[in-house]
Design an enzyme around this catalytic site. Structure first.
Site, PDB file in Angstrom:
ATOM      1  N   ASP A 150      -0.493 -38.759  31.609  1.00 35.44           N
ATOM      2  CA  ASP A 150      -0.899 -38.049  32.829  1.00 35.44           C
ATOM      3  C   ASP A 150      -0.650 -36.556  32.589  1.00 35.44           C
ATOM      4  O   ASP A 150       0.285 -36.191  31.905  1.00 35.44           O
ATOM      5  CB  ASP A 150      -0.071 -38.527  34.029  1.00 35.44           C
ATOM      6  CG  ASP A 150      -0.561 -37.858  35.300  1.00 35.44           C
ATOM      7  OD1 ASP A 150      -1.707 -38.128  35.698  1.00 35.44           O
ATOM      8  OD2 ASP A 150       0.184 -37.033  35.859  1.00 35.44           O
TER       9      ASP A 150
ATOM     10  N   THR B  30      -3.242 -34.607  31.283  1.00 38.29           N
ATOM     11  CA  THR B  30      -3.884 -34.400  29.985  1.00 38.29           C
ATOM     12  C   THR B  30      -4.160 -32.918  29.748  1.00 38.29           C
ATOM     13  O   THR B  30      -3.986 -32.417  28.646  1.00 38.29           O
ATOM     14  CB  THR B  30      -5.214 -35.173  29.927  1.00 38.29           C
ATOM     15  OG1 THR B  30      -4.932 -36.551  30.151  1.00 38.29           O
ATOM     16  CG2 THR B  30      -5.890 -35.015  28.582  1.00 38.29           C
TER      17      THR B  30
ATOM     18  N   ASP C 214      -1.320 -45.296  32.985  1.00 36.29           N
ATOM     19  CA  ASP C 214      -1.911 -43.981  32.708  1.00 36.29           C
ATOM     20  C   ASP C 214      -1.223 -43.513  31.434  1.00 36.29           C
ATOM     21  O   ASP C 214      -0.069 -43.123  31.470  1.00 36.29           O
ATOM     22  CB  ASP C 214      -1.655 -43.011  33.867  1.00 36.29           C
ATOM     23  CG  ASP C 214      -2.431 -41.707  33.639  1.00 36.29           C
ATOM     24  OD1 ASP C 214      -2.592 -40.944  34.603  1.00 36.29           O
ATOM     25  OD2 ASP C 214      -2.868 -41.464  32.495  1.00 36.29           O
TER      26      ASP C 214
ATOM     27  N   ASP D 197      -4.359 -40.430  24.223  1.00 32.40           N
ATOM     28  CA  ASP D 197      -4.512 -41.241  25.445  1.00 32.40           C
ATOM     29  C   ASP D 197      -4.918 -42.668  25.096  1.00 32.40           C
ATOM     30  O   ASP D 197      -4.330 -43.650  25.541  1.00 32.40           O
ATOM     31  CB  ASP D 197      -5.630 -40.672  26.339  1.00 32.40           C
ATOM     32  CG  ASP D 197      -5.298 -39.350  26.984  1.00 32.40           C
ATOM     33  OD1 ASP D 197      -5.581 -38.309  26.369  1.00 32.40           O
ATOM     34  OD2 ASP D 197      -4.743 -39.362  28.085  1.00 32.40           O
TER      35      ASP D 197
END
Ligand code: 2IP
Ligand code: CA
Ligand code: CA
Length: 350
Positions: free
Chosen positions: A153, A155, A150, A54
């Protein structure tokens, strides 16, 4: 020509390659997962995680876009903070000028030279995106732009790594993972350009990715997939956390609520025409979840309104779950007919 749309698609594709690289290696994946701090958690989840993927993806997108479009520096916002701790100390993760420096930094987090090397290679490997039909120069956009990212998305689906059902409407699993990049007008808050990369779209021997985009300007309106795609008139995407009475109202009025993972992925299902709307009465999505697909939906003649105020969702600078929450819930829709009917049956008229 500075192809702004091409640059976003190029970096979104690289983001997808990074997400895949991080998942490919089980050892690497185990190194990457970290539980978010209380202040960063989405109330939707008891345990909310972020992965190094991320943070890396968000930093790669910021680095790429701000080096190509310096006027955007300082106006690129993302879900994640780029602080990553490997237990005893915390490290600010960023993309360095050279692969060597990036490898060294990653090795501080991973404590694994080989894994750090592999990841840095993907980060510094610039594969250009195939030609994009509609060259979009940044000069065609308003002066004051902002970007919401993001990086990954869904996760939770990313970490669980299930391959998802093999046919029909995928509802959970890696296909629900999306990289979301949304460009908005800082003055009006309107979503203007959306780019989505779905790194785990289809599984054959490996994973093949898919991309989607939309440009929503007065004088330029393009979407991929094309807007004329028919929209399923009955299926409405809902979160697995949605209230039973709302699902009941939908069923009693001719719709079929379908529980699908991923805020970005549910929005994508409207864009592809597989569902006609996404109803969420809860404060569990944020500006980074919705900006990219909101631009594409508006380019298609649809949009996203706040479930409580019925106002179109508008975007602004912000930081963290408190400032950036779509706190009245949202309803995303493909066309006016659908949203007018949903407002009526959900009895939302003020
Ligand atoms: C999450 C993710 C979840 C979604 C939540 C988002 O984003 O998309 O799937 O919950 O609203 O904030 P739900 O599955 O109930 O729709 P992230 O994975 O980036 O935290
Ligand atoms: Ca999200
Ligand atoms: Ca995310």
């Amino acid at each position: 020509i500075d192809d702004f749309l091409g640059s976003l698609l190029t970096v979104a594709a690289k983001a997808g390659r990074i997400a895949k690289a991080c998942r490919e290696d089980e050892h690497l994946l185990s190194l990457l997962v970290q539980e978010k701090k209380e202040s960063e958690k989405n109330p939707r989840f008891l345990h909310d995680f972020k992965t190094l993927a991320d943070v890396l993806v968000q930093e790669v997108i910021k680095y790429h876009v701000s080096s190509k479009f310096p006027e955007l520096k300082g106006h690129i916002y993302g879900e994640e903070t780029n602080e990553f701790s490997n237990g005893e100390s915390s490290i600010i993760v960023e993309v360095k000028e050279t692969e060597i420096e990036t490898t060294a930094l990653l090795n501080q987090v991973l404590d694994d030279e080989q894994a750090a090397n592999a990841l840095a290679k993907v980060i510094h490997n610039d594969e250009d995106f195939e030609e994009v039909a509609n060259n979009l120069s940044i000069s065609q956009l308003p002066e004051e732009l902002g970007i919401w990212i993001d990086p990954i998305d869904s996760t939770s689906e990313y970490i669980q790594g299930r391959t998802g059902e093999d046919s029909g409407l995928v509802r959970t699993g890696l296909p629900c993972v999306t990289v979301l990049i949304g460009v908005f007008d800082r003055l009006t808050g309107a979503p203007l350009v959306g780019v989505v990369n779905q790194p785990f779209a289809e599984k054959d021997d490996g994973w093949t990715s898919k991309y989607f985009y939309g440009v929503n300007l007065q004088d330029l309106n393009v979407t991929h997939p094309p807007s004329f795609l028919p929209s399923n008139e009955k299926l409405v995407a809902v979160s697995s956390s949605e209230d039973a009475d709302i699902k009941e109202i939908l069923s009693d009025n001719g719709y079929t609520p379908v529980e699908i993972a991923g805020a970005g992925y549910k929005l994508l299902k409207i864009i592809t025409g597989e569902v006609c709307a996404y109803v969420l009465s809860k404060p569990t999505t944020f500006l980074w979840d919705t900006c990219a697909c909101n631009a594409i939906l508006e380019a298609q003649g649809g949009g996203i309104i706040n479930y409580s105020t019925l106002e179109p969702v508008r975007y602004r600078a912000g930081q963290g779950v408190k400032e950036c929450c779509n706190d009245g819930g949202i309803i995303a829709y493909r066309n006016d007919e659908i949203i007018n009917h949903l407002i009526q049956i959900l009895n939302l008229v003020k």
